[in-house]
Enzyme design. Structure first.
Site, PDB file in Angstrom:
ATOM      1  N   ARG A  27     -35.866 129.439 176.651  1.00  5.60           N
ATOM      2  CA  ARG A  27     -35.141 129.705 177.885  1.00  5.60           C
ATOM      3  C   ARG A  27     -35.856 129.133 179.098  1.00  5.60           C
ATOM      4  O   ARG A  27     -37.078 129.179 179.183  1.00  5.60           O
ATOM      5  CB  ARG A  27     -34.984 131.220 178.057  1.00  5.60           C
ATOM      6  CG  ARG A  27     -34.295 131.634 179.331  1.00  5.60           C
ATOM      7  CD  ARG A  27     -34.113 133.124 179.411  1.00  5.60           C
ATOM      8  NE  ARG A  27     -32.983 133.595 178.617  1.00  5.60           N
ATOM      9  CZ  ARG A  27     -32.642 134.868 178.532  1.00  5.60           C
ATOM     10  NH1 ARG A  27     -33.351 135.796 179.142  1.00  5.60           N
ATOM     11  NH2 ARG A  27     -31.587 135.214 177.812  1.00  5.60           N
ATOM     12  N   GLU A  48     -29.581 128.449 169.626  1.00 11.99           N
ATOM     13  CA  GLU A  48     -28.285 129.095 169.444  1.00 11.99           C
ATOM     14  C   GLU A  48     -27.873 129.145 167.978  1.00 11.99           C
ATOM     15  O   GLU A  48     -27.295 130.128 167.518  1.00 11.99           O
ATOM     16  CB  GLU A  48     -27.205 128.395 170.277  1.00 11.99           C
ATOM     17  CG  GLU A  48     -27.367 128.561 171.783  1.00 11.99           C
ATOM     18  CD  GLU A  48     -27.315 130.022 172.240  1.00 11.99           C
ATOM     19  OE1 GLU A  48     -26.869 130.879 171.455  1.00 11.99           O
ATOM     20  OE2 GLU A  48     -27.729 130.298 173.374  1.00 11.99           O
ATOM     21  N   THR A  54     -28.595 136.718 163.989  1.00 11.36           N
ATOM     22  CA  THR A  54     -30.017 136.873 163.679  1.00 11.36           C
ATOM     23  C   THR A  54     -30.742 137.361 164.920  1.00 11.36           C
ATOM     24  O   THR A  54     -30.431 136.941 166.033  1.00 11.36           O
ATOM     25  CB  THR A  54     -30.599 135.526 163.197  1.00 11.36           C
ATOM     26  OG1 THR A  54     -29.784 135.022 162.140  1.00 11.36           O
ATOM     27  CG2 THR A  54     -32.019 135.686 162.689  1.00 11.36           C
ATOM     28  N   GLY A  92     -31.910 133.168 156.332  1.00  7.52           N
ATOM     29  CA  GLY A  92     -30.596 133.569 155.859  1.00  7.52           C
ATOM     30  C   GLY A  92     -29.465 132.667 156.317  1.00  7.52           C
ATOM     31  O   GLY A  92     -29.660 131.763 157.133  1.00  7.52           O
ATOM     32  N   TYR A 131     -18.321 130.377 170.101  1.00  7.00           N
ATOM     33  CA  TYR A 131     -19.439 130.929 170.856  1.00  7.00           C
ATOM     34  C   TYR A 131     -20.472 129.853 171.199  1.00  7.00           C
ATOM     35  O   TYR A 131     -20.853 129.682 172.367  1.00  7.00           O
ATOM     36  CB  TYR A 131     -20.137 132.076 170.080  1.00  7.00           C
ATOM     37  CG  TYR A 131     -21.511 132.294 170.655  1.00  7.00           C
ATOM     38  CD1 TYR A 131     -21.668 132.969 171.864  1.00  7.00           C
ATOM     39  CD2 TYR A 131     -22.640 131.730 170.065  1.00  7.00           C
ATOM     40  CE1 TYR A 131     -22.914 133.112 172.456  1.00  7.00           C
ATOM     41  CE2 TYR A 131     -23.885 131.863 170.644  1.00  7.00           C
ATOM     42  CZ  TYR A 131     -24.018 132.554 171.839  1.00  7.00           C
ATOM     43  OH  TYR A 131     -25.237 132.670 172.426  1.00  7.00           O
ATOM     44  N   ASP A 149     -20.290 136.587 172.710  1.00  6.88           N
ATOM     45  CA  ASP A 149     -20.977 136.973 171.479  1.00  6.88           C
ATOM     46  C   ASP A 149     -20.820 138.482 171.310  1.00  6.88           C
ATOM     47  O   ASP A 149     -20.055 139.122 172.036  1.00  6.88           O
ATOM     48  CB  ASP A 149     -22.452 136.564 171.539  1.00  6.88           C
ATOM     49  CG  ASP A 149     -23.241 137.489 172.450  1.00  6.88           C
ATOM     50  OD1 ASP A 149     -22.658 138.004 173.415  1.00  6.88           O
ATOM     51  OD2 ASP A 149     -24.433 137.706 172.198  1.00  6.88           O
ATOM     52  N   CYS A 208     -26.847 153.637 181.074  1.00  5.41           N
ATOM     53  CA  CYS A 208     -25.920 153.492 182.193  1.00  5.41           C
ATOM     54  C   CYS A 208     -26.575 153.860 183.537  1.00  5.41           C
ATOM     55  O   CYS A 208     -26.201 153.314 184.583  1.00  5.41           O
ATOM     56  CB  CYS A 208     -24.686 154.348 181.967  1.00  5.41           C
ATOM     57  SG  CYS A 208     -23.743 153.902 180.487  1.00  5.41           S
ATOM     58  N   CYS A 217     -17.701 149.575 185.807  1.00  3.88           N
ATOM     59  CA  CYS A 217     -17.501 149.921 184.391  1.00  3.88           C
ATOM     60  C   CYS A 217     -16.616 151.155 184.208  1.00  3.88           C
ATOM     61  O   CYS A 217     -16.969 152.268 184.604  1.00  3.88           O
ATOM     62  CB  CYS A 217     -18.850 150.155 183.727  1.00  3.88           C
ATOM     63  SG  CYS A 217     -18.725 150.455 181.947  1.00  3.88           S
TER      64      CYS A 217
END
Length: 376
Positions: A27, A48, A54, A92, A131, A149, A208, A217
């Site tokens: 990142r 990605e 994962t 995997g 995605y 996602d 929250c 929200c």
DNA sequence: TACCCGTGGCA
DNA sequence: TTGCCAAGGGT
């Protein structure tokens, strides 16, 4: 009177992200991004793909290993597929690794080593779906594509208190995400949504009280965020059974073969196994061995796959010569580098040190050659 | 559309 | 122990 918070959802979220973003190897921080540092599309893409279904914690080490070994897409494209699968072993969903390699070759050849820069063009690449194409386009190329996602599904269904069950709610979630995504900083916005889902808007016990977008929200207002997202019930997974045959040589090498290139564990390595039958009385036992030897059952392993649970009998034999089937001997020094999926590493572990045939995984004792040498 | 495709952590 | 979940895609 308190001061007003940000007026829009994205402004509130981005302000939070600027302070609380996670630092991750792939990142570019929002500060560096604002200073003009451009993300490397190769690193964005690689991360990605690895992150599909994962966890971040698991991906970190694999990402670093891949970047060290293959620093750019052309290096990855030039690697033999077997080496990519071996490096991927343990992560995997091995079709991801095959598609990763195929995608690297496509980008390297057809696109001269540069990734397409739009979500639509990215989606044509192997292993890149709705995605991932949106995520790469937003993060690497500043396209305000809706990145949806599992985190975003959770955040948005709570924001809107969407009662429709997944996956039927996907179009609605995608539309709402598109509406929320700002024209500026779409990449930071996407990553902020995922960070929010991972650290605040969690599946259970969401925080929250400290959520930066709580004023927006609906579920938080109704005090029942954990009800969302609503999901269809999953079917119970069936059980399957089979047998694995671990042939050992005097120097401790084990005999491996390559699985078919597609399907379950496609292209990965294994000690020879029978088919995995849905029936409890499926072909197992020494009679099901790929070649005759003094097979002794030394244990059983269990492994959970996505859509079935597998019990594998582990049979072991010491061989003097080479088996009459295709495959290779892998020495103790080589086994770690083989493209062995986790289930097969379990098998080898259950076979190791099993000279006394109890089946209990115990440490090696070096006296594992008491079976008569047999056959060839 | 529904099913196939891994693995590890955690409640 | 069992089920759920994690930056999903392919067919």
């Amino acid at each position: 009177m308190q001061t007003d918070g940000p007026k829009t959802f994205s402004a509130a979220l981005l302000a939070w992200y600027d302070v609380h973003h996670r630092a991750l190897p792939w990142r570019v921080s929002p500060q560096d991004r604002a200073a003009g540092v451009a993300p490397d599309p190769y690193r964005v893409w690689l991360s990605e793909i690895m992150l599909q279904q994962t966890t971040v914690a698991v991906v970190k080490a694999y990402f670093e290993k891949f970047i060290r070994r293959w620093p750019d897409v052309s290096a990855l494209a030039a690697a033999p597929e077997g080496e990519v699968l071996a490096a991927w072993a343990g992560l995997g969903y091995y079709a991801r690794a095959r598609n990763l390699h195929a995608c690297a070759k496509t980008v390297s050849r057809l696109h001269d080593g540069r990734f397409p820069e739009t979500a639509a063009a990215l989606k044509a690449l192997p292993g890149v779906g709705d995605y991932t194409s949106a995520a790469i386009a937003a993060i690497a190329f500043d396209e305000p594509a809706p990145v949806v996602d599992g985190n975003v599904e959770r955040v948005v269904t709570r924001l809107e208190a969407i009662e429709t069950a997944l996956p039927r709610a996907k179009p609605q979630i995608r539309a709402k995400t598109a509406e929320l995504t700002p024209p500026k900083r779409p990449g930071d916005f996407a990553q902020a949504m995922m960070d929010l889902g991972a650290t605040i808007c969690t599946p259970t016990r969401p925080a929250c009280a400290i959520c930066p977008v709580r004023p927006f929200c609906t579920a938080a207002r109704r005090a029942d965020p954990e009800r969302f997202p609503v999901k269809e019930k999953k079917k119970a997974v069936p059980a399957r059974r089979g047998a694995a045959f671990v042939a050992r040589r005097g120097d401790g090498a084990v005999f491996l073969r390559r699985r078919p290139g597609t399907g379950m564990l496609g292209g990965m390595s294994e000690p020879p196994t029978t088919a995995w039958s849905a029936h409890a009385d499926g072909a197992t036992g020494a009679a099901a061995a790929p070649f005759p030897a003094a097979w002794a059952k030394t244990g059983e392993i269990e492994h959970g796959f996505t859509h079935f649970r597998l019990t594998l009998e582990v049979w072991t034999a010491d061989l003097a010569g080479d088996p009459p089937v295709e495959g290779w001997w892998s020495t103790p020094a080589d086994v770690a580098g083989e493209a062995l999926p986790t289930v097969m590493r379990k098998v080898l572990k259950a076979a190791a040190g099993s000279g006394s045939s109890t089946g209990h995984p115990s440490h090696k004792t070096g006296n594992s050659e008491q079976e008569p040498f047999h056959d060839s």
